[in-house]
Design an enzyme around this catalytic site. Structure first.
Site, PDB file in Angstrom:
ATOM      1  N   HIS A 107       0.846  -1.205   0.000  1.00  0.00           N
ATOM      2  CA  HIS A 107       0.000   0.000   0.000  1.00  0.00           C
ATOM      3  C   HIS A 107       0.879   1.252   0.000  1.00  0.00           C
ATOM      4  O   HIS A 107       0.593   2.227  -0.694  1.00  0.00           O
ATOM      5  CB  HIS A 107      -0.916   0.024   1.231  1.00  0.00           C
ATOM      6  N   CYS A 110     -16.508 -15.850  -3.098  1.00  0.00           N
ATOM      7  CA  CYS A 110     -15.326 -15.930  -2.233  1.00  0.00           C
ATOM      8  C   CYS A 110     -15.486 -14.885  -1.139  1.00  0.00           C
ATOM      9  O   CYS A 110     -15.571 -13.689  -1.424  1.00  0.00           O
ATOM     10  CB  CYS A 110     -14.039 -15.674  -3.009  1.00  0.00           C
ATOM     11  N   CYS A 135     -12.626 -12.227  -0.946  1.00  0.00           N
ATOM     12  CA  CYS A 135     -12.676 -11.166  -1.969  1.00  0.00           C
ATOM     13  C   CYS A 135     -13.994 -10.409  -1.939  1.00  0.00           C
ATOM     14  O   CYS A 135     -14.098  -9.354  -2.570  1.00  0.00           O
ATOM     15  CB  CYS A 135     -12.558 -11.738  -3.374  1.00  0.00           C
ATOM     16  N   LYS A 172       5.454 -13.639  -2.040  1.00  0.00           N
ATOM     17  CA  LYS A 172       4.412 -12.742  -1.588  1.00  0.00           C
ATOM     18  C   LYS A 172       4.641 -12.511  -0.091  1.00  0.00           C
ATOM     19  O   LYS A 172       4.958 -13.461   0.631  1.00  0.00           O
ATOM     20  CB  LYS A 172       3.074 -13.443  -1.813  1.00  0.00           C
ATOM     21  N   LYS A 186       2.613 -13.330   6.714  1.00  0.00           N
ATOM     22  CA  LYS A 186       3.040 -13.469   8.103  1.00  0.00           C
ATOM     23  C   LYS A 186       3.693 -14.818   8.334  1.00  0.00           C
ATOM     24  O   LYS A 186       4.685 -14.925   9.040  1.00  0.00           O
ATOM     25  CB  LYS A 186       1.821 -13.311   9.023  1.00  0.00           C
TER      26      LYS A 186
END
Ligand code: ME8
Length: 475
Positions: free
Chosen positions: A22, A128, A131, A298, A301
């Site tokens: 972001h 989903c 999403c 990607k 965590k």
């Protein structure tokens, strides 16, 4: 040529903390907007939060907060990060804002109804939850959501639908002809291939129980406007569409919507279709950037490779983060980031690069010039700033750092600090020229490193060495 420049970030979901990805999008937008303002345009940067999502309900319930409390806290967190990154935005739009956002979303909905493009149908679909999107079989990867890699649920609902299928051909033509410019070419090809396969009508509303804080469908309080006719509308509601459209008249159509490749389809197919249906001009372009990975993966965590922008800002300063994102990540491809590479690049290009060069030149200037140099108008900056017009930000970075390297080598080879001892006049001329070139570097740095740019200009004006190093080397 248009005098205004309107640029937008996606509006981010409030259910997770903002991370380096972001930070990348907003920093990229800030850099692009600053470059346009430097070139004389009236820039307007819009950002915000996508708040009418069912995703937050669980969190809110667990924390015992009201939706409003939760959202206002998240907004503070978003704004805090933006301020720490030196983002100069004009407006932060919240889709929960009943005054600023809701009239626009409802006005646009009514336009779609008037155009005959909204109809009610019972729908069984593959949904989903992650999403909040219904997928068609075609969209799935091995029967799973392409984003979350989980199997979607079968859901049956009564919904309003939008006739997206009707617009496939005209959107395809507009993208092919670059009337709606999709950058880079790889993303343009991707969306054209999708349009070639055809678009299906999509669900545009949800039962109110799923998102009780969502925007009511005009004329039907049992349904709320679903995700896209809510979130995408932020780009015009923020400008007053549907209430007071002075800003809308001034800034629309957007010069560029900057988005990650994950939301290409929504911006290059659904949004243009909605605008066409409502008779509103399309945005001029979409800049679709890649995703930031860490160590080739990607960020996640469980892999332990999530890079927290706050930690880097704390340790290296916010301009170091802006530098890395601008120069080391291409806006057109995925970019990788590790803390090791970050540090290496910081030391090489900021501490030893621009930091060191500024100290060297200004030390010679302070010791040997009788007065600050007089800066005349800078010429030939247009070739450099043109790179920003085509969003070639990392190339712009290379351009500046090539100049920095050149000046370093020049000093090495010509040794003005020695020349001044044998030929004062020639030495002073050489040092003055170096200061003038440093001033140009400062001007070029303004979009990427606005604070350093100002600092260097001030040092030149006062003919002084920096009191502390601009960027301290890290070991
Ligand atoms: O999709 N690398 O919100 P979101 C680069 N609310 N950019 C990244 C990234 C990464 N690893 N991860 C996220 C939504 N982004 C919707 C948008 S717009 C009308 C509605 C950035 O919070 C990138 O810009 O999931 C991406 O498109 C966006 O965050 C997704 O943010």
């Amino acid at each position: 040529m248009s005098k205004t420049f309107y640029i937008t970030t996606p509006i981010f979901y409030p259910n997770a903390k903002l991370h380096m990805g972001h930070a990348y999008t907003v920093t990229l937008c800030d850099i692009i907007c600053r470059a346009q303002k430097i070139q004389g345009k009236e820039g307007y940067l819009l950002t915000g939060a996508d708040e009418n999502t069912g995703k937050i309900l669980k969190v809110v319930e667990e924390q015992g907060q009201s939706v409003e409390e939760y959202l206002s806290q998240v907004t503070e967190n978003f704004k805090d990060l933006y301020s720490k990154l030196g983002i100069s935005y004009n407006q932060f739009i919240k889709t929960s804002d009943k005054e600023k956002h809701w009239p626009g979303a409802q006005a646009l909905w009514k336009k779609l109804v008037d155009a005959g493009d909204i109809y009610k149908a019972s729908y069984t679909g593959l949904y989903c939850v992650g999403c909040e999107t219904f997928y068609t079989e075609k969209d799935l990867a091995d029967g799973k959501c392409p984003v979350h890699l989980t199997a979607p649920e079968q859901i049956k609902e009564e919904n309003y639908f939008f006739r997206l299928s009707k617009y496939t051909q005209v959107i395809k033509e507009k993208i092919e002809s670059d009337e709606l410019l999709v950058l880079p070419q790889t993303r343009k090809n991707e969306i054209l291939a999708l349009l070639e396969r055809g678009l299906e009508d999509i669900s545009f509303s949800r039962p109110v129980k799923n998102v009780p804080h969502g925007i009511p469908v005009p004329g039907d309080n049992s349904q709320v406007i679903y995700v896209w006719c809510d979130a995408l509308v932020n780009y015009i509601s923020a400008l007053g569409y549907g209430r007071d459209d002075e800003l809308f008249q001034k800034f629309w159509p957007a010069d560029v919507h900057v988005v990650g490749k994950d939301i290409l389809r929504f911006h290059a197919a659904i949004w243009p279709a909605m605008l066409l249906s409502a008779g509103i001009s399309l945005p001029k372009s979409l800049l679709v950037h890649g995703l930031i990975t860490s160590g080739g993966h990607k960020m996640s965590k469980s892999l332990g490779n999530v890079i927290d922008p706050y930690e880097l800002i704390e340790e290296y300063g916010y301009e170091a983060v802006r530098y890395y994102l601008a120069r080391e990540v291409s806006p057109f491809e995925d970019g990788d980031m590790t803390t090791e590479r970050f540090k290496e690049s910081y030391n090489a290009n900021l501490a030893n690069g621009i930091g060191n060069l500024t100290s060297r030149i200004m030390k010679m200037a302070q010791d040997n010039l009788d007065a600050p140099i007089v800066i005349t108008e800078e010429k030939n900056m247009s070739e450099y700033f043109a790179l920003y017009d085509t969003y070639e930000i990392s190339k712009a970075g290379d351009y500046v750092w090539n100049e920095i390297k050149f000046l370093d080598q020049y000093i090495q080879e010509h040794q003005p600090f020695k020349l001044i001892k044998t030929d004062k006049e020639a030495g002073q001329k050489m040092i003055s020229d170096l200061v003038a070139r440093l001033h140009r570097v400062a001007l070029m740095l303004a979009p990427i490193l606005p604070e350093t740019s100002e600092k260097i200009k001030t040092l030149i004006k006062e003919n002084k060495v920096p009191e502390t190093q601009l960027f301290v080397r890290k070991d």
